[in-house]
Design a protein around this motif. Structure first.
Motif, PDB file in Angstrom:
ATOM      1  N   VAL A  35       0.850  -1.184   0.000  1.00 29.33           N
ATOM      2  CA  VAL A  35       0.000   0.000   0.000  1.00 29.33           C
ATOM      3  C   VAL A  35       0.890   1.240   0.000  1.00 29.33           C
ATOM      4  O   VAL A  35       1.851   1.328   0.760  1.00 29.33           O
ATOM      5  CB  VAL A  35      -0.929   0.017   1.239  1.00 29.33           C
ATOM      6  N   SER A  36       0.565   2.181  -0.856  1.00 25.56           N
ATOM      7  CA  SER A  36       1.241   3.467  -0.883  1.00 25.56           C
ATOM      8  C   SER A  36       0.365   4.460  -0.123  1.00 25.56           C
ATOM      9  O   SER A  36      -0.851   4.468  -0.296  1.00 25.56           O
ATOM     10  CB  SER A  36       1.416   3.910  -2.338  1.00 25.56           C
ATOM     11  N   ALA A  37       0.959   5.284   0.711  1.00 26.06           N
ATOM     12  CA  ALA A  37       0.204   6.265   1.484  1.00 26.06           C
ATOM     13  C   ALA A  37       0.922   7.603   1.440  1.00 26.06           C
ATOM     14  O   ALA A  37       2.123   7.676   1.661  1.00 26.06           O
ATOM     15  CB  ALA A  37       0.042   5.796   2.920  1.00 26.06           C
ATOM     16  N   GLU A  38       0.165   8.642   1.165  1.00 23.10           N
ATOM     17  CA  GLU A  38       0.710   9.993   1.095  1.00 23.10           C
ATOM     18  C   GLU A  38      -0.191  10.942   1.866  1.00 23.10           C
ATOM     19  O   GLU A  38      -1.416  10.887   1.727  1.00 23.10           O
ATOM     20  CB  GLU A  38       0.803  10.469  -0.360  1.00 23.10           C
ATOM     21  N   ALA A  39       0.411  11.804   2.665  1.00 17.36           N
ATOM     22  CA  ALA A  39      -0.339  12.844   3.374  1.00 17.36           C
ATOM     23  C   ALA A  39      -0.475  14.039   2.442  1.00 17.36           C
ATOM     24  O   ALA A  39       0.506  14.522   1.888  1.00 17.36           O
ATOM     25  CB  ALA A  39       0.384  13.240   4.648  1.00 17.36           C
ATOM     26  N   GLU A  40      -1.708  14.479   2.250  1.00 21.57           N
ATOM     27  CA  GLU A  40      -2.009  15.673   1.460  1.00 21.57           C
ATOM     28  C   GLU A  40      -2.766  16.635   2.371  1.00 21.57           C
ATOM     29  O   GLU A  40      -3.292  16.212   3.408  1.00 21.57           O
ATOM     30  CB  GLU A  40      -2.872  15.301   0.250  1.00 21.57           C
ATOM     31  N   PRO A  41      -2.860  17.886   2.009  1.00 19.19           N
ATOM     32  CA  PRO A  41      -3.596  18.822   2.858  1.00 19.19           C
ATOM     33  C   PRO A  41      -5.040  18.341   3.094  1.00 19.19           C
ATOM     34  O   PRO A  41      -5.804  18.136   2.159  1.00 19.19           O
ATOM     35  CB  PRO A  41      -3.581  20.121   2.064  1.00 19.19           C
ATOM     36  N   GLY A  42      -5.347  18.080   4.343  1.00 23.69           N
ATOM     37  CA  GLY A  42      -6.708  17.697   4.705  1.00 23.69           C
ATOM     38  C   GLY A  42      -7.063  16.237   4.537  1.00 23.69           C
ATOM     39  O   GLY A  42      -8.195  15.845   4.805  1.00 23.69           O
ATOM     40  N   VAL A  45      -4.079   9.847   1.439  1.00 17.61           N
ATOM     41  CA  VAL A  45      -4.470   9.082   0.263  1.00 17.61           C
ATOM     42  C   VAL A  45      -3.703   7.765   0.263  1.00 17.61           C
ATOM     43  O   VAL A  45      -2.471   7.765   0.317  1.00 17.61           O
ATOM     44  CB  VAL A  45      -4.160   9.870  -1.030  1.00 17.61           C
ATOM     45  N   ILE A  46      -4.452   6.657   0.231  1.00 17.98           N
ATOM     46  CA  ILE A  46      -3.805   5.353   0.132  1.00 17.98           C
ATOM     47  C   ILE A  46      -4.159   4.751  -1.219  1.00 17.98           C
ATOM     48  O   ILE A  46      -5.236   4.977  -1.760  1.00 17.98           O
ATOM     49  CB  ILE A  46      -4.191   4.407   1.278  1.00 17.98           C
ATOM     50  N   SER A  47      -3.227   4.008  -1.769  1.00 18.85           N
ATOM     51  CA  SER A  47      -3.462   3.360  -3.050  1.00 18.85           C
ATOM     52  C   SER A  47      -2.663   2.068  -3.098  1.00 18.85           C
ATOM     53  O   SER A  47      -1.709   1.887  -2.354  1.00 18.85           O
ATOM     54  CB  SER A  47      -3.073   4.283  -4.211  1.00 18.85           C
ATOM     55  N   GLY A  48      -3.083   1.186  -3.967  1.00 16.63           N
ATOM     56  CA  GLY A  48      -2.392  -0.076  -4.130  1.00 16.63           C
ATOM     57  C   GLY A  48      -3.215  -1.017  -4.987  1.00 16.63           C
ATOM     58  O   GLY A  48      -4.418  -0.845  -5.154  1.00 16.63           O
ATOM     59  N   ARG A  49      -2.556  -2.000  -5.485  1.00 16.62           N
ATOM     60  CA  ARG A  49      -3.221  -2.967  -6.348  1.00 16.62           C
ATOM     61  C   ARG A  49      -4.214  -3.801  -5.535  1.00 16.62           C
ATOM     62  O   ARG A  49      -3.883  -4.321  -4.469  1.00 16.62           O
ATOM     63  CB  ARG A  49      -2.173  -3.873  -6.977  1.00 16.62           C
ATOM     64  N   GLY A  50      -5.436  -3.936  -6.033  1.00 15.46           N
ATOM     65  CA  GLY A  50      -6.461  -4.736  -5.372  1.00 15.46           C
ATOM     66  C   GLY A  50      -6.922  -4.160  -4.039  1.00 15.46           C
ATOM     67  O   GLY A  50      -7.434  -4.881  -3.192  1.00 15.46           O
ATOM     68  N   LEU A  51      -6.756  -2.865  -3.869  1.00 13.06           N
ATOM     69  CA  LEU A  51      -7.061  -2.238  -2.587  1.00 13.06           C
ATOM     70  C   LEU A  51      -8.540  -2.357  -2.215  1.00 13.06           C
ATOM     71  O   LEU A  51      -8.865  -2.626  -1.065  1.00 13.06           O
ATOM     72  CB  LEU A  51      -6.631  -0.775  -2.609  1.00 13.06           C
ATOM     73  N   ALA A  52      -9.427  -2.182  -3.160  1.00 13.72           N
ATOM     74  CA  ALA A  52     -10.866  -2.279  -2.858  1.00 13.72           C
ATOM     75  C   ALA A  52     -11.210  -3.675  -2.338  1.00 13.72           C
ATOM     76  O   ALA A  52     -11.952  -3.822  -1.361  1.00 13.72           O
ATOM     77  CB  ALA A  52     -11.682  -1.950  -4.096  1.00 13.72           C
ATOM     78  N   ARG A  53     -10.662  -4.694  -2.929  1.00 14.41           N
ATOM     79  CA  ARG A  53     -10.911  -6.066  -2.486  1.00 14.41           C
ATOM     80  C   ARG A  53     -10.277  -6.311  -1.121  1.00 14.41           C
ATOM     81  O   ARG A  53     -10.862  -6.965  -0.255  1.00 14.41           O
ATOM     82  CB  ARG A  53     -10.346  -7.026  -3.526  1.00 14.41           C
ATOM     83  N   ARG A  54      -9.081  -5.783  -0.922  1.00 14.57           N
ATOM     84  CA  ARG A  54      -8.396  -5.948   0.363  1.00 14.57           C
ATOM     85  C   ARG A  54      -9.152  -5.280   1.496  1.00 14.57           C
ATOM     86  O   ARG A  54      -9.125  -5.749   2.632  1.00 14.57           O
ATOM     87  CB  ARG A  54      -6.984  -5.358   0.306  1.00 14.57           C
ATOM     88  N   MET A  55      -9.836  -4.184   1.186  1.00 14.62           N
ATOM     89  CA  MET A  55     -10.598  -3.488   2.224  1.00 14.62           C
ATOM     90  C   MET A  55     -11.693  -4.383   2.799  1.00 14.62           C
ATOM     91  O   MET A  55     -12.054  -4.247   3.964  1.00 14.62           O
ATOM     92  CB  MET A  55     -11.194  -2.196   1.677  1.00 14.62           C
TER      93      MET A  55
END
Length: 69
Positions: A35-42, A45-55
């Protein structure tokens, strides 16, 4: 006088929110492989392959605040 207090409180709150987002993004990167995670203002954001299924399977992805314990 109150305007100065409100501005200072808003500044402190915004700085605390930025620090919390950075900590959460770092915890997500450390504890969630693939999983990739980045802090943005407010937001964080997390992203990664198959993330919706993993959730569906991984409770840590459904409640990210639990990573900060």
């Amino acid at each position: 006088m109150m305007e100065g207090f409100e501005a200072r409180a808003e500044t402190l709150g915004a700085a605390a929110a930025e620090r919390a987002a950075a900590r959460l993004a770092a915890a997500a990167r450390e504890k969630l492989p693939g999983v990739s995670a980045e802090a943005e203002p407010g937001r964080v954001v997390i992203s990664g392959r198959g993330l919706a299924r993993r959730m569906l399977r991984d409770p840590a992805l459904r409640w990210l605040g639990g990573l900060m314990r």
